[in-house]
Motif scaffolding. Structure first.
Motif, PDB file in Angstrom:
ATOM      1  N   LYS A 115      54.899  40.897  28.606  1.00  0.00           N
ATOM      2  CA  LYS A 115      56.113  41.131  27.815  1.00  0.00           C
ATOM      3  C   LYS A 115      56.376  42.841  27.164  1.00  0.00           C
ATOM      4  O   LYS A 115      57.118  43.672  27.771  1.00  0.00           O
ATOM      5  N   ARG A 116      55.399  43.177  26.824  1.00  0.00           N
ATOM      6  CA  ARG A 116      54.704  45.050  26.667  1.00  0.00           C
ATOM      7  C   ARG A 116      54.985  45.679  27.916  1.00  0.00           C
ATOM      8  O   ARG A 116      55.863  46.433  27.567  1.00  0.00           O
ATOM      9  N   THR A 117      55.010  44.756  29.370  1.00  0.00           N
ATOM     10  CA  THR A 117      54.806  45.701  29.943  1.00  0.00           C
ATOM     11  C   THR A 117      56.119  46.006  30.346  1.00  0.00           C
ATOM     12  O   THR A 117      56.974  47.406  30.669  1.00  0.00           O
ATOM     13  N   PHE A 118      56.912  44.912  29.898  1.00  0.00           N
ATOM     14  CA  PHE A 118      58.410  44.956  30.641  1.00  0.00           C
ATOM     15  C   PHE A 118      59.130  45.829  29.274  1.00  0.00           C
ATOM     16  O   PHE A 118      59.938  46.754  29.736  1.00  0.00           O
ATOM     17  N   ASP A 119      58.900  46.134  27.818  1.00  0.00           N
ATOM     18  CA  ASP A 119      58.987  46.907  27.284  1.00  0.00           C
ATOM     19  C   ASP A 119      59.123  48.120  27.272  1.00  0.00           C
ATOM     20  O   ASP A 119      60.226  49.013  27.255  1.00  0.00           O
ATOM     21  N   VAL A 120      58.129  48.714  27.650  1.00  0.00           N
ATOM     22  CA  VAL A 120      57.363  50.027  28.547  1.00  0.00           C
ATOM     23  C   VAL A 120      58.590  50.350  29.335  1.00  0.00           C
ATOM     24  O   VAL A 120      58.757  51.615  29.033  1.00  0.00           O
ATOM     25  N   ILE A 121      57.979  49.579  30.294  1.00  0.00           N
ATOM     26  CA  ILE A 121      58.757  50.172  31.624  1.00  0.00           C
ATOM     27  C   ILE A 121      60.601  50.873  31.531  1.00  0.00           C
ATOM     28  O   ILE A 121      61.354  51.277  31.499  1.00  0.00           O
ATOM     29  N   GLY A 122      61.130  49.498  30.880  1.00  0.00           N
ATOM     30  CA  GLY A 122      62.133  48.611  30.431  1.00  0.00           C
ATOM     31  C   GLY A 122      62.949  49.862  29.203  1.00  0.00           C
ATOM     32  O   GLY A 122      64.012  50.842  29.801  1.00  0.00           O
ATOM     33  N   SER A 123      62.022  50.423  28.331  1.00  0.00           N
ATOM     34  CA  SER A 123      62.657  51.172  27.767  1.00  0.00           C
ATOM     35  C   SER A 123      62.901  53.020  27.817  1.00  0.00           C
ATOM     36  O   SER A 123      63.319  53.720  27.460  1.00  0.00           O
TER      37      SER A 123
ATOM     38  N   GLU B 249      72.863  50.367  18.454  1.00  0.00           N
ATOM     39  CA  GLU B 249      71.411  49.389  18.621  1.00  0.00           C
ATOM     40  C   GLU B 249      70.889  50.310  19.685  1.00  0.00           C
ATOM     41  O   GLU B 249      69.942  50.431  19.987  1.00  0.00           O
ATOM     42  N   LEU B 250      71.854  51.045  20.864  1.00  0.00           N
ATOM     43  CA  LEU B 250      71.089  51.786  21.761  1.00  0.00           C
ATOM     44  C   LEU B 250      69.713  52.866  21.221  1.00  0.00           C
ATOM     45  O   LEU B 250      68.329  52.949  21.971  1.00  0.00           O
ATOM     46  N   PRO B 251      69.627  53.306  19.839  1.00  0.00           N
ATOM     47  CA  PRO B 251      68.405  54.005  19.866  1.00  0.00           C
ATOM     48  C   PRO B 251      67.285  53.497  19.348  1.00  0.00           C
ATOM     49  O   PRO B 251      66.497  53.991  19.996  1.00  0.00           O
ATOM     50  N   GLN B 252      68.225  52.346  19.837  1.00  0.00           N
ATOM     51  CA  GLN B 252      66.698  51.373  19.247  1.00  0.00           C
ATOM     52  C   GLN B 252      65.125  50.983  20.316  1.00  0.00           C
ATOM     53  O   GLN B 252      64.336  50.723  20.290  1.00  0.00           O
ATOM     54  N   ILE B 253      66.143  52.009  21.762  1.00  0.00           N
ATOM     55  CA  ILE B 253      64.621  51.344  22.782  1.00  0.00           C
ATOM     56  C   ILE B 253      63.471  52.690  22.458  1.00  0.00           C
ATOM     57  O   ILE B 253      62.637  52.152  23.289  1.00  0.00           O
ATOM     58  N   VAL B 254      63.958  53.573  21.897  1.00  0.00           N
ATOM     59  CA  VAL B 254      63.072  54.572  21.286  1.00  0.00           C
ATOM     60  C   VAL B 254      61.937  53.499  20.878  1.00  0.00           C
ATOM     61  O   VAL B 254      60.706  53.853  20.691  1.00  0.00           O
ATOM     62  N   ASN B 255      62.267  52.467  19.591  1.00  0.00           N
ATOM     63  CA  ASN B 255      61.536  51.615  18.400  1.00  0.00           C
ATOM     64  C   ASN B 255      60.608  50.631  19.844  1.00  0.00           C
ATOM     65  O   ASN B 255      59.685  50.714  19.314  1.00  0.00           O
TER      66      ASN B 255
ATOM     67  N   PHE C  46      59.889  51.701  22.974  1.00  0.00           N
ATOM     68  CA  PHE C  46      58.893  51.905  22.798  1.00  0.00           C
ATOM     69  C   PHE C  46      57.303  52.571  22.507  1.00  0.00           C
ATOM     70  O   PHE C  46      56.408  52.364  23.180  1.00  0.00           O
ATOM     71  N   LYS C  47      57.712  53.103  21.835  1.00  0.00           N
ATOM     72  CA  LYS C  47      56.596  53.481  20.930  1.00  0.00           C
ATOM     73  C   LYS C  47      55.740  51.809  20.020  1.00  0.00           C
ATOM     74  O   LYS C  47      54.894  51.743  19.471  1.00  0.00           O
ATOM     75  N   GLY C  48      56.197  50.774  20.467  1.00  0.00           N
ATOM     76  CA  GLY C  48      55.493  49.164  20.487  1.00  0.00           C
ATOM     77  C   GLY C  48      56.051  48.981  18.786  1.00  0.00           C
ATOM     78  O   GLY C  48      55.613  47.619  17.915  1.00  0.00           O
TER      79      GLY C  48
END
Length: 261
Positions: free
Chosen positions: A63-71, A165-171, A173-175
């Motif tokens: 899940k974390r891998t997908f979060d990082v790559i996706g964001s 809420e698009l800017p939350q992809i920064v959140n 990426f930061k975990g």
């Protein structure tokens, strides 16, 4: 005659001793079997716990891998959209800020700040200024208001489409957030979760989640349906559910847009 009686008595004593030995052996055997059965059950339980832990660790890693790559991809691909939205927000002249930062609770209750495109007037936090008594009552109960007068014209479009809420992809990426999870809440909202506070805070909040996809106009803190939905995800989360919720988010946004919310 006495010899016969003596022989019979000795024979009877031997029978009693033999029965006692057999009974002891049977008890010992039962104890061994019971201990063996208990050990097997304990071993099976330990294996199940170990397997469950391994699956959970694997799930969280994937899940974390997908979060990082996706964001990361999202920040690159959507950069023109970010620029366009920023220009439109400034063009309304309702404030100088493009991004709104709000304090929320993250995993394990850690304080985080989530980012949104500003969809309200710049002093929207001054709720007493903008909301009437009825709206204030709703705000303090549900932390949202129907027909909120603080929302700007372009802000309504951003909210209906979920673009705010698009800017939350920064959140993400930061975990601080995950793509899928319970919505990050304000500290005061935590009281609605009662003795399930620790369970709710045990995972990362998400950009989208079970409540966002399945909620209706009747879903609220007051009737308990929001808490039930969020906790259902926490207890039953998995990759398949996450994938379904990602696809379901588009349908939920479309329904919301049609309702004009």
């Amino acid at each position: 005659m006495e010899n016969v009686r003596s022989v019979k008595l000795q024979s009877g004593n031997q029978d009693i001793r033999g029965s006692a030995v057999m009974l002891k052996e049977r008890i010992d055997t039962d104890n061994i079997n019971s201990t063996s059965s208990g050990s097997v059950q304990q071993t099976v339980k330990e294996r199940e716990i170990h397997t469950g832990t391994r699956k959970k660790v694997l799930y969280e890693a994937v899940k974390r891998t997908f979060d990082v790559i996706g964001s990361a991809l999202g920040m690159i691909v959507l950069s023109p959209v970010f620029l366009l939205i920023s220009i439109m927000i400034l063009a309304e002249r309702t404030g100088k800020k493009v991004i709104y930062k709000q304090r929320r609770l993250g995993k394990n209750g850690k304080e985080i700040y989530i980012y949104k495109f500003r969809s309200m007037v710049e002093d929207a936090d001054n709720v007493e200024k903008w909301l009437n008594p009825k709206q204030l009552k709703q705000y303090y109960k549900e932390y949202k208001v129907d027909n909120d007068p603080r929302v700007t014209r372009f802000g309504k479009f951003l909210r209906r489409t979920g673009l705010d809420e698009l800017p939350q992809i920064v959140n993400i990426f930061k975990g601080e957030l995950s793509i899928v999870g319970p919505r990050p809440i304000q500290e005061d909202e935590l009281e609605y979760y009662g003795d399930k506070k620790a369970l709710f805070l045990s995972i990362r909040p998400g950009l989208t989640g079970y409540w966002q996809v399945h909620c209706s106009n009747g879903s609220s803190y007051t009737n308990g349906t929001r808490q039930e939905m969020e906790l259902y995800y926490v207890r039953n989360r998995g990759l398949l559910m996450d994938i379904k919720l990602c696809f379901g988010t588009f349908g939920a946004i479309l329904k919301k847009f049609k309702r004009g919310q």
